[in-house]
Design a protein around this motif. Structure first.
Motif, PDB file in Angstrom:
ATOM      1  N   THR A 128       6.071 -11.141  -2.659  1.00  0.00           N
ATOM      2  CA  THR A 128       5.635 -11.648  -1.357  1.00  0.00           C
ATOM      3  C   THR A 128       4.598 -10.675  -0.808  1.00  0.00           C
ATOM      4  OG1 THR A 128       7.882 -12.476  -1.018  1.00  0.00           O
ATOM      5  CG2 THR A 128       6.420 -12.460   0.896  1.00  0.00           C
ATOM      6  N   PRO A 129       3.331 -10.860  -1.194  1.00  0.00           N
ATOM      7  CA  PRO A 129       2.300  -9.895  -0.776  1.00  0.00           C
ATOM      8  C   PRO A 129       2.083  -9.916   0.727  1.00  0.00           C
ATOM      9  CG  PRO A 129       1.295 -11.797  -1.816  1.00  0.00           C
ATOM     10  CD  PRO A 129       2.784 -11.958  -1.988  1.00  0.00           C
ATOM     11  N   GLU A 130       1.475  -8.845   1.219  1.00  0.00           N
ATOM     12  CA  GLU A 130       1.194  -8.717   2.641  1.00  0.00           C
ATOM     13  C   GLU A 130      -0.295  -8.885   2.901  1.00  0.00           C
ATOM     14  OE1 GLU A 130       3.071  -5.197   4.332  1.00  0.00           O
ATOM     15  OE2 GLU A 130       4.190  -5.004   2.465  1.00  0.00           O
ATOM     16  N   ASN A 131      -0.619  -9.174   4.135  1.00  0.00           N
ATOM     17  CA  ASN A 131      -2.021  -9.362   4.499  1.00  0.00           C
ATOM     18  C   ASN A 131      -2.774  -8.042   4.580  1.00  0.00           C
ATOM     19  OD1 ASN A 131      -1.764 -12.154   4.706  1.00  0.00           O
ATOM     20  ND2 ASN A 131      -1.001 -12.024   6.810  1.00  0.00           N
ATOM     21  N   GLY A 142      -3.684  -1.734   1.008  1.00  0.00           N
ATOM     22  CA  GLY A 142      -3.045  -0.435   0.829  1.00  0.00           C
ATOM     23  C   GLY A 142      -1.763  -0.516   0.036  1.00  0.00           C
ATOM     24  N   ASN A 143      -0.980   0.568   0.102  1.00  0.00           N
ATOM     25  CA  ASN A 143       0.258   0.714  -0.657  1.00  0.00           C
ATOM     26  C   ASN A 143       1.467   0.719   0.248  1.00  0.00           C
ATOM     27  OD1 ASN A 143      -0.673   3.000  -3.401  1.00  0.00           O
ATOM     28  ND2 ASN A 143      -1.325   0.926  -2.948  1.00  0.00           N
ATOM     29  N   GLY A 144       2.601   0.260  -0.280  1.00  0.00           N
ATOM     30  CA  GLY A 144       3.901   0.443   0.339  1.00  0.00           C
ATOM     31  C   GLY A 144       4.706   1.429  -0.491  1.00  0.00           C
ATOM     32  N   LEU A 145       5.736   2.008   0.096  1.00  0.00           N
ATOM     33  CA  LEU A 145       6.498   3.065  -0.569  1.00  0.00           C
ATOM     34  C   LEU A 145       7.962   2.978  -0.188  1.00  0.00           C
ATOM     35  CD1 LEU A 145       6.578   5.856  -2.131  1.00  0.00           C
ATOM     36  CD2 LEU A 145       6.205   6.919   0.099  1.00  0.00           C
ATOM     37  N   LEU A 166       0.302  -7.213  -4.038  1.00  0.00           N
ATOM     38  CA  LEU A 166       1.220  -7.744  -5.047  1.00  0.00           C
ATOM     39  C   LEU A 166       2.632  -7.935  -4.524  1.00  0.00           C
ATOM     40  CD1 LEU A 166       1.540  -8.385  -8.159  1.00  0.00           C
ATOM     41  CD2 LEU A 166       2.342  -6.015  -8.381  1.00  0.00           C
ATOM     42  N   LEU A 167       3.132  -6.967  -3.757  1.00  0.00           N
ATOM     43  CA  LEU A 167       4.534  -6.963  -3.342  1.00  0.00           C
ATOM     44  C   LEU A 167       4.652  -6.684  -1.852  1.00  0.00           C
ATOM     45  CD1 LEU A 167       5.900  -4.727  -6.269  1.00  0.00           C
ATOM     46  CD2 LEU A 167       6.012  -7.227  -6.134  1.00  0.00           C
TER      47      LEU A 167
END
Length: 454
Positions: A223-226, A229-232, A430-431
């Motif tokens: 479920t990609p975000e608008n 950048g990166n999530g962690l 991507l996620l």
């Protein structure tokens, strides 16, 4: 006045410099959790002295025209900026520091291309959540710091937060700098512990593994975000059990765990089975004061066939042993850091701007053949990271590596005080938040399945 010494960019640095993107900066983040408090001026002096003891880190990109044949590092006698900062303590201080590590790379134009933020008073819950999930409650029974030593459950901690521009440096090199600073600050011996000795066995002969010319599986979109950048997400897990005398290592268990996790994720999302290839950094540098500072790892790719990653592997011990044969064989190969093609691509025979355009074009064209993901296992942290009686010794250390597309997901692990510290980092293209949590749960499940009974 003597002009500053200049060093041509090594191959790894140049390729990274060609492919920089504002949306997803090439940063490595390291966070070190200490049980006590640090004196601000004393830490600044200790870290400055550590930089001088490893002068190769005091560098910036030298200016030059588009027609130059090389990028060059310019070594400086002193830092151009104050490296150490102390953000205002608060409920969101650690989350904000993590966010900066993902979104703001230290500039290459200022020496050194790292920064150290000291977050004081971080509680265990804040120190364990994902960057974008801080403040949310974990699911019932899923507290992030399960089985954590009592100290971190009941005390506020200090977190040292190192952010590195990966075009210039890697995590192990900067950890060496931090260990030197710890020794200067606390007066305690921070010499590296000897690496575990294992009997040297000749690499196994090549086996039937997927060809590197086969297009590998991609991590299925969640479920990609608008936002770019990166999530962690960081979490702590027990180290997996390994029977005494096993032919495989914990690194092999982590490799199999990563492969099974992604195969499971892809099945859930309706992807047809495809071979997986997992990039694994190999670092042969010594960990003492002679360690080469820079990007010193070489990359190899570990393949897995779809049959090996079925819903329930028929023989986990056999899969672990085969993986160990592959990783040993790959580690024994003598090859350049990024392969021989990268050396040709960065040969200084044309202006560097022309090579940059060619490199970016080839990277886009080769995207379908890029490995599925990257597993960077730092292993047991070799230094005590002991800052003396008041600040104490590190009880948790997390790393994370960049997660740009087309991989879109990286897995980084390290172990401290007998615990495994896992960081999942992903591209928001991507996620999303929930995807990271689900992948964490899958990883924990499959890590347990690698604990084969003797």
């Amino acid at each position: 006045m003597t002009p500053p010494t200049r060093i041509p960019f090594p191959v790894v640095d140049e390729v990274s410099r060609h492919c920089l993107q504002e949306e997803e900066p090439e940063t490595v983040h390291i966070e070190v959790h200490l049980p006590g408090r640090l004196d601000q001026s004393r830490l600044r002096k200790a870290f400055l002295e550590a930089l001088h003891r490893h002068p190769r880190i005091l560098m910036r990109e030298a200016p030059g025209g588009w027609y130059r044949r090389r990028y060059e590092w310019e070594l400086t006698a002193e830092p151009d900026v104050e490296v150490v900062s102390f953000p205002r303590p608060g409920r969101d201080a650690l989350r904000n520091a993590r966010t900066r590590a993902l979104e703001e790379a230290p500039p290459l134009s200022l020496s050194p291309p790292i920064r150290l933020e000291v977050v004081e008073g971080a509680g265990p819950a804040e120190g364990s959540e994902a960057t974008d999930l801080v403040g949310l409650q974990p699911p019932e029974g899923r507290g992030e710091l399960r089985d954590q030593p009592p100290l971190s459950r009941t005390h506020k901690t200090t977190v040292l937060f190192l952010t590195i521009n990966h075009t210039a440096l890697d995590g192990p090199a900067c950890l060496r700098i931090l260990a030197t600073a710890a020794e200067i600050y606390g007066g305690e011996d921070n010499s590296p512990t000897p690496a575990p000795t294992r009997p040297q066995e000749p690499p196994a002969p090549p086996e039937n593994t997927p060809s590197n010319w086969t297009r590998p599986a991609r991590v299925a979109q969640g479920t990609p975000e608008n936002s770019p950048g990166n999530g962690l997400l960081v979490t702590e897990l027990p180290l997996p059990h390994r029977p005494k005398g096993s032919p495989y290592t914990v690194n092999d268990q982590l490799m199999v765990t990563t492969a099974l996790t992604i195969a499971h994720w892809n099945r859930e999302h309706g992807e047809a089975p495809r071979p997986l290839r997992i990039t694994m950094p190999v670092d042969d540098r010594p960990r003492d004061m002679t360690m080469e500072i820079g990007n010193g790892t070489r990359l190899v790719e570990v393949p897995f066939s779809p049959e090996e990653l079925a819903k329930k592997p028929k023989d986990m011990a056999e899969l672990l042993s085969r993986t160990a044969q592959r990783t040993r064989a790959l580690k024994s190969l003598s090859r350049p850091q990024l392969g021989r093609g990268a050396g040709v691509l960065t040969a200084p025979v044309t202006p560097v701007a022309w090579r940059a355009a060619l490199t970016r074009g080839l990277r886009t064209a080769a995207a379908p053949w890029t490995s599925t993901t990257l597993l960077s296992n730092i292993g047991r942290i070799p230094y005590p990271l002991d800052f003396g009686e008041e600040a104490g010794r590190a009880h948790a250390v997390w790393f994370s590596a960049p997660a740009r597309m087309p991989r879109g997901l990286t897995v980084t692990t390290a172990s401290t005080a007998g615990r495994l510290h896992l960081a999942l980092r992903w591209s928001r293209a991507l996620l999303g938040h929930g995807d990271g949590t689900h992948l964490r749960d899958l990883f924990e499940h499959y890590l347990h399945t690698t604990e084969v009974a003797p």
